[in-house]
Design a protein around this motif. Structure first.
Motif, PDB file in Angstrom:
ATOM      1  N   TYR A 239       0.780  -1.231   0.000  1.00 58.12           N
ATOM      2  CA  TYR A 239       0.000   0.000   0.000  1.00 58.12           C
ATOM      3  C   TYR A 239       0.816   1.289   0.000  1.00 58.12           C
ATOM      4  O   TYR A 239       0.268   2.351  -0.312  1.00 58.12           O
ATOM      5  CB  TYR A 239      -0.967   0.009   1.197  1.00 58.12           C
ATOM      6  CG  TYR A 239      -2.095  -0.966   1.018  1.00 58.12           C
ATOM      7  CD1 TYR A 239      -3.144  -0.698   0.144  1.00 58.12           C
ATOM      8  CD2 TYR A 239      -2.102  -2.193   1.682  1.00 58.12           C
ATOM      9  CE1 TYR A 239      -4.176  -1.598  -0.051  1.00 58.12           C
ATOM     10  CE2 TYR A 239      -3.130  -3.104   1.506  1.00 58.12           C
ATOM     11  CZ  TYR A 239      -4.167  -2.806   0.636  1.00 58.12           C
ATOM     12  OH  TYR A 239      -5.179  -3.699   0.438  1.00 58.12           O
ATOM     13  N   LEU A 240       2.111   1.229   0.301  1.00 56.83           N
ATOM     14  CA  LEU A 240       2.885   2.468   0.276  1.00 56.83           C
ATOM     15  C   LEU A 240       2.980   3.059  -1.134  1.00 56.83           C
ATOM     16  O   LEU A 240       2.759   4.274  -1.303  1.00 56.83           O
ATOM     17  CB  LEU A 240       4.282   2.239   0.877  1.00 56.83           C
ATOM     18  CG  LEU A 240       5.211   3.453   0.911  1.00 56.83           C
ATOM     19  CD1 LEU A 240       4.557   4.652   1.595  1.00 56.83           C
ATOM     20  CD2 LEU A 240       6.535   3.101   1.587  1.00 56.83           C
ATOM     21  N   PRO A 241       3.279   2.285  -2.162  1.00 57.53           N
ATOM     22  CA  PRO A 241       3.292   2.882  -3.507  1.00 57.53           C
ATOM     23  C   PRO A 241       1.954   3.512  -3.882  1.00 57.53           C
ATOM     24  O   PRO A 241       1.911   4.559  -4.537  1.00 57.53           O
ATOM     25  CB  PRO A 241       3.629   1.693  -4.417  1.00 57.53           C
ATOM     26  CG  PRO A 241       4.371   0.735  -3.529  1.00 57.53           C
ATOM     27  CD  PRO A 241       3.698   0.866  -2.191  1.00 57.53           C
ATOM     28  N   GLN A 242       0.860   2.894  -3.462  1.00 52.73           N
ATOM     29  CA  GLN A 242      -0.465   3.428  -3.776  1.00 52.73           C
ATOM     30  C   GLN A 242      -0.692   4.764  -3.079  1.00 52.73           C
ATOM     31  O   GLN A 242      -1.218   5.714  -3.673  1.00 52.73           O
ATOM     32  CB  GLN A 242      -1.544   2.420  -3.353  1.00 52.73           C
ATOM     33  CG  GLN A 242      -2.971   2.865  -3.609  1.00 52.73           C
ATOM     34  CD  GLN A 242      -3.339   2.933  -5.082  1.00 52.73           C
ATOM     35  OE1 GLN A 242      -2.566   2.516  -5.942  1.00 52.73           O
ATOM     36  NE2 GLN A 242      -4.512   3.493  -5.389  1.00 52.73           N
ATOM     37  N   ALA A 243      -0.291   4.865  -1.817  1.00 58.62           N
ATOM     38  CA  ALA A 243      -0.464   6.123  -1.077  1.00 58.62           C
ATOM     39  C   ALA A 243       0.415   7.227  -1.661  1.00 58.62           C
ATOM     40  O   ALA A 243       0.016   8.400  -1.680  1.00 58.62           O
ATOM     41  CB  ALA A 243      -0.142   5.915   0.396  1.00 58.62           C
ATOM     42  N   LEU A 244       1.598   6.864  -2.134  1.00 57.18           N
ATOM     43  CA  LEU A 244       2.476   7.872  -2.738  1.00 57.18           C
ATOM     44  C   LEU A 244       1.897   8.379  -4.060  1.00 57.18           C
ATOM     45  O   LEU A 244       1.983   9.571  -4.373  1.00 57.18           O
ATOM     46  CB  LEU A 244       3.868   7.275  -2.960  1.00 57.18           C
ATOM     47  CG  LEU A 244       4.662   6.962  -1.689  1.00 57.18           C
ATOM     48  CD1 LEU A 244       5.942   6.203  -2.037  1.00 57.18           C
ATOM     49  CD2 LEU A 244       4.994   8.238  -0.918  1.00 57.18           C
ATOM     50  N   ALA A 245       1.316   7.477  -4.824  1.00 54.00           N
ATOM     51  CA  ALA A 245       0.742   7.867  -6.118  1.00 54.00           C
ATOM     52  C   ALA A 245      -0.603   8.566  -5.959  1.00 54.00           C
ATOM     53  O   ALA A 245      -0.941   9.456  -6.748  1.00 54.00           O
ATOM     54  CB  ALA A 245       0.591   6.627  -7.008  1.00 54.00           C
TER      55      ALA A 245
END
Length: 404
Positions: A239-245
């Protein structure tokens, strides 16, 4: 567990020794919390925060009306900095004492909540200072009630008994851990994370990864701390890449926040060792250094150093980041390089040399790691002996990229 089947708007109670209201809309539980305070005759509180978090997140838009509605008077201290100092804690304590505060509300990430915990102790020990507290000149057994309104997904401080502060004149950044500073109530609301800046989204999440890496491999690690570690790293990787994007993606924020909370519970049970003990000197010497960035810089070298002692555990919990490890000691270089490459994909490319440290600085950092109050306890929990040589090696391996 299939995350998509969970109703993120269902506010549930995550119970450790703290009752944590968790989920989208949890901030509205502040009314119930204000009622609970009134039931124990708390009619005055000090709010401890920084200049930004309580406003930009929207938390204060809900908290202030609730306090006024319940006739709970408040005074505010808004000068907490990243890596809070003992001077700030003393200032806030004086403000709280003069006001007659009977409880503390911390709003923010680790820094404001840790400062709030410290103030809560000193409101009970009125003849003591924050320096005495963090140099462990006395051992507190009581504190006024603490309410933690969390605005980041990294520290886990809202559900644990830890706090950290800097003693700048000594370049110390000790930690304390006392049962009396478990918050009475905490609020973990993903809505409050949507405004978390891009870099802080990364760094706070990496803080949680470090918490569980250490908690799963200390001398007092348990199946519980390891289980939480495995889930924490899985969720952050996903989920970190999703939150960054997509910063306003509440599902991504929800699971990063959940990962942070269970990571806090993991190290509340399993404790910490090298990475935190060696990062504290870095941000004590350079107070503007983000704690999570310091941890990210050290993480590959720490895992490389401890992997031969804990290969099975580390191979299992890091499977989402470095797949196909067999859990044998000879994979230390492979996992370290894999973790570093994962950090690079997130844009975290800094090493110690990039933030201004040189090899000549290492002896002083080693001395701080070994002599700062409380850090010796963390080092004693490491799965391999924390000798001067071992600490030196980790710092040296963090000066430059392991992969090069």
């Amino acid at each position: 567990m299939v995350e998509s089947k969970v109703d993120i708007y269902n506010v549930f109670e995550l119970r450790s020794k703290t009752t944590c209201y968790f989920g989208v809309g949890a901030i509205n539980k502040i009314k119930d919390i204000a009622d609970a305070l009134k039931n124990i005759d708390v009619d005055k509180v000090i709010v401890v925060t920084d200049e930004i978090a309580y406003k930009v997140t929207g938390a204060w838009d809900v908290i202030e009306p609730a306090l006024k509605e319940k006739n709970v008077e408040y005074v505010m201290y808004t000068k907490v900095s990243p890596n809070p100092t003992v001077e700030q804690i003393d200032e806030a304590t004086k403000l709280g004492k003069d006001f007659g505060a009977k409880a503390v509300i911390g709003i923010g990430g680790g820094s404001p909540i840790d400062a709030a915990k410290s103030v809560a102790i000193l409101l009970e020990y009125k003849d003591k200072s924050a320096t005495e507290l963090y140099e462990q000149k006395f051992i507190p057994t009581k504190a006024v009630p603490i309410i933690a309104v969390n605005t980041t997904h990294g520290t886990g401080t809202e559900v644990d008994r830890f706090a950290v502060a800097s003693i700048l004149d000594k370049k110390y950044k000790p930690a304390i851990a006392y049962d009396c500073i478990y918050p009475m109530f905490a609020i973990d609301d993903p809505e409050l994370m949507k405004t978390l800046p891009y870099n802080q989204t990364k760094y706070t999440s990496i803080d949680a990864v470090n918490h569980v890496t250490e908690a799963a491999t200390t001398l007092v690690a348990s199946p519980y701390s390891i289980l939480l570690a495995k889930e924490t790293i899985r969720l952050i990787t996903k989920y970190l890449p999703q939150a960054l994007a997509h910063p306003e993606d509440l599902t991504a924020r929800y699971y990063l926040l959940y990962a942070s909370a269970i990571a806090g519970i993991s190290f509340d049970n399993g404790l910490l060792h090298f990475t935190h003990a060696l990062e504290h000197p870095l941000s004590a010497v350079k107070p503007d250094l983000a704690h999570g960035l310091g941890l990210a810089i050290l993480l590959p070298a720490v895992v490389k150093h401890i992997y031969p002692a804990q290969p099975e555990v580390l191979a299992e919990i890091y499977e989402p980041i470095v797949p196909d490890l067999k859990g044998v000691p000879g994979e230390a270089e492979k996992i370290a390089a894999g973790i570093e490459n994962w950090l690079f994909t997130l844009g975290i490319t800094e090493k110690l040399e990039d933030i201004g440290f040189k090899e000549d600085d290492i002896p002083h950092l080693v001395e701080l790691a070994m002599n700062t109050p409380s850090l010796g306890l963390l080092l004693s929990m490491a799965p391999v002996k924390a000798t001067k040589e071992a600490i030196t090696e980790i710092y040296k391996n963090s000066l430059k990229s392991i992969s090069k």
